[in-house]
Enzyme design. Structure first.
Site, PDB file in Angstrom:
ATOM      1  N   ARG A 180      44.322  36.620  42.054  1.00  0.00           N
ATOM      2  CA  ARG A 180      45.344  37.400  42.761  1.00  0.00           C
ATOM      3  C   ARG A 180      45.832  38.582  41.925  1.00  0.00           C
ATOM      4  O   ARG A 180      46.157  39.641  42.476  1.00  0.00           O
ATOM      5  CB  ARG A 180      46.502  36.482  43.167  1.00  0.00           C
ATOM      6  CG  ARG A 180      46.114  35.545  44.305  1.00  0.00           C
ATOM      7  CD  ARG A 180      47.188  34.540  44.636  1.00  0.00           C
ATOM      8  NE  ARG A 180      46.825  33.789  45.836  1.00  0.00           N
ATOM      9  CZ  ARG A 180      47.480  32.728  46.292  1.00  0.00           C
ATOM     10  NH1 ARG A 180      48.547  32.275  45.631  1.00  0.00           N
ATOM     11  NH2 ARG A 180      47.092  32.112  47.384  1.00  0.00           N
TER      12      ARG A 180
ATOM     13  N   LYS B 163      39.122  16.901  58.772  1.00  0.00           N
ATOM     14  CA  LYS B 163      39.732  16.429  60.015  1.00  0.00           C
ATOM     15  C   LYS B 163      39.844  17.509  61.074  1.00  0.00           C
ATOM     16  O   LYS B 163      40.230  18.645  60.779  1.00  0.00           O
ATOM     17  CB  LYS B 163      41.123  15.856  59.724  1.00  0.00           C
ATOM     18  CG  LYS B 163      41.102  14.592  58.858  1.00  0.00           C
ATOM     19  CD  LYS B 163      42.506  14.028  58.687  1.00  0.00           C
ATOM     20  CE  LYS B 163      42.468  12.729  57.892  1.00  0.00           C
ATOM     21  NZ  LYS B 163      43.832  12.140  57.769  1.00  0.00           N
TER      22      LYS B 163
ATOM     23  N   GLY C 195      40.677  27.447  50.451  1.00  0.00           N
ATOM     24  CA  GLY C 195      40.502  26.961  49.083  1.00  0.00           C
ATOM     25  C   GLY C 195      39.186  26.249  48.835  1.00  0.00           C
ATOM     26  O   GLY C 195      38.455  26.573  47.887  1.00  0.00           O
TER      27      GLY C 195
ATOM     28  N   GLY D   3      46.534  29.947  53.421  1.00  0.00           N
ATOM     29  CA  GLY D   3      47.186  29.720  54.710  1.00  0.00           C
ATOM     30  C   GLY D   3      47.184  30.929  55.620  1.00  0.00           C
ATOM     31  O   GLY D   3      47.025  30.796  56.841  1.00  0.00           O
TER      32      GLY D   3
END
Length: 403
Positions: free
Chosen positions: A41, A202, A359, A382
């Site tokens: 970053r 999931k 990630g 996110g």
């Protein structure tokens, strides 16, 4: 994707020498013994900071660090990050004990033109996460111009990402601009056919994502543990594999929506199975119609990879989020590694636009040695996932409205 102003617009608007430019960065980086453990970053915001400094601006860096929840916690200070940043920006980096008020103003007044100053953790103030209008005004008071270069924080409507835009001329930094262009090329106005790969454990964590992608892409590849739920929804036995039996109807609904949208769903046709998930365990490759009752699906097999390879060969754009198998534990990384390297090769040859994020995805691409050859790899986490879900990101929307 709407229009927004960039550093080019800011530079064209007039001299920057001596002007106070507030840059929202994401310096929430992992630290180890006072050093930045993963500088991704910092590396991405460095071009914006250096460019502004080269034009003589006083560069003021806003960022959060960790989750102090509106309290001043010494262990969550940005000072160690500021002390380490000179390595990436090529000049000394100062630090202010606060991001508003007298402490900030005093440190800014002492700066030379072309200097870089990191302001203390914005989340030390409760007004940051509350997007408090008064706190946003206080931030704006110490600057003349605002630049958002933190796409990874754009999904949060915080004072330093959304509120401040209402008070200052606002622009996208170089990293933000690159991210928005890559995302637009991936799903906004992509070259077709578009293949999306969605993996992970999931279905429950990616229902919105899958629902949006079937309307946007030509082929949706579903891998990882979540593929087992789709296989079970088709009536296949998946043995001891991870499977969300309560989401079989959801999986069928997604497949029906895909058919209605002329989106092909590509599920595994064969799988690497084992009795347990650990290194050096005995494995078998079986057709997905023949998964033994006492075994788990842990990776895709060669037949599935051959089908995927064919889709890559005819695609113009690939968007990737999530591994195809339990890539953390060999040999169940083989499917993800093979697919990643092929996408990288086609990108290097100029035959494919490849955009990836998340990630686990970034970790897998790095492990495969493929990340550097992808068109764009997002470090946004996110925000990248919410963008793929079709959610409007407040930080981006604020820039577009400001333009």
């Amino acid at each position: 994707m709407g229009s927004y102003k960039t550093l080019d617009d800011l530079i064209a608007a007039g001299p920057l020498k001596g002007r106070r430019v507030l840059v929202r960065a994401d310096l929430n980086v992992p630290m180890a013994e006072g050093r930045i453990a993963d500088a991704t970053r910092v590396e991405r915001v460095a071009p914006t900071l250096k460019e502004l400094a080269s034009h003589g601006a006083k560069v003021l860096v806003l960022s959060h660090f960790d989750r102090p929840k509106g309290k001043r916690i010494a262990e969550m200070s940005l000072k160690p990050v500021a002390d380490a940043m000179h390595e990436w920006v090529g000049q000394p980096v100062g630090f202010a004990q606060d991001c508003i008020g007298g402490e900030a103003a005093g440190a800014i007044a002492a700066m030379e033109d072309g200097g870089i100053l990191v302001l203390e953790n914005t989340r030390f103030h409760p007004g940051e996460e509350n997007n408090d209008a008064n706190f946003a005004r206080q931030l704006a008071e110490i600057g003349d111009v605002y630049v958002n270069d933190a796409f990874s924080c754009a999904h949060r409507a915080h004072a330093s990402t959304e509120g401040i835009v209402h008070h200052l001329p606002s622009y996208a930094g170089r990293a933000m601009e690159a991210e928005l262009k890559a995302l637009d090329a991936a799903l906004g106005n992509p070259a077709r056919p578009v293949v999306a790969i969605v993996g992970g454990a999931k279905v429950s964590t990616k229902i919105a994502l899958l629902g949006n992608l079937v309307k946007k892409v030509d082929c949706l590849v579903i891998g990882g543990g979540m593929a087992n739920t789709f296989l079970a929804a088709q009536g296949k036995q998946v043995g001891k594999s991870l499977c969300e039996l309560d989401l079989l109807d959801t999986a069928r609904h997604i497949m029906a929506n895909a058919r209605a949208a002329n989106c092909e769903i590509l599920l595994p046709t064969d799988a690497v199975v084992a009795k347990e998930l650990k290194k050096n365990v005995e494995t078998r490759t079986v057709n997905v119609n023949e998964v033994p009752e006492d075994m788990m699906i842990l990776d895709v097999g060669p037949d599935t990879l051959a089908h995927l390879s064919g889709r890559f060969e005819t695609a113009q754009t690939v968007v990737w989020n999530g591994p195809l198998g339990a890539f953390e534990i060999p040999p169940f990384d083989e499917g993800t590694m093979t697919a990643a390297r092929q996408a990288a090769m086609l990108t290097r040859m100029g035959n494919l636009i490849s955009v990836a994020g998340g990630g686990d995805t970034v970790a897998a691409l790095n492990e495969a040695g493929a990340a550097d050859e992808f068109t764009y790899v997002s470090a946004a986490g996110g925000a990248f996932l919410e963008w793929m879900e079709g959610v409007e990101l407040p930080g981006v929307a604020a820039l577009e409205n400001a333009a």
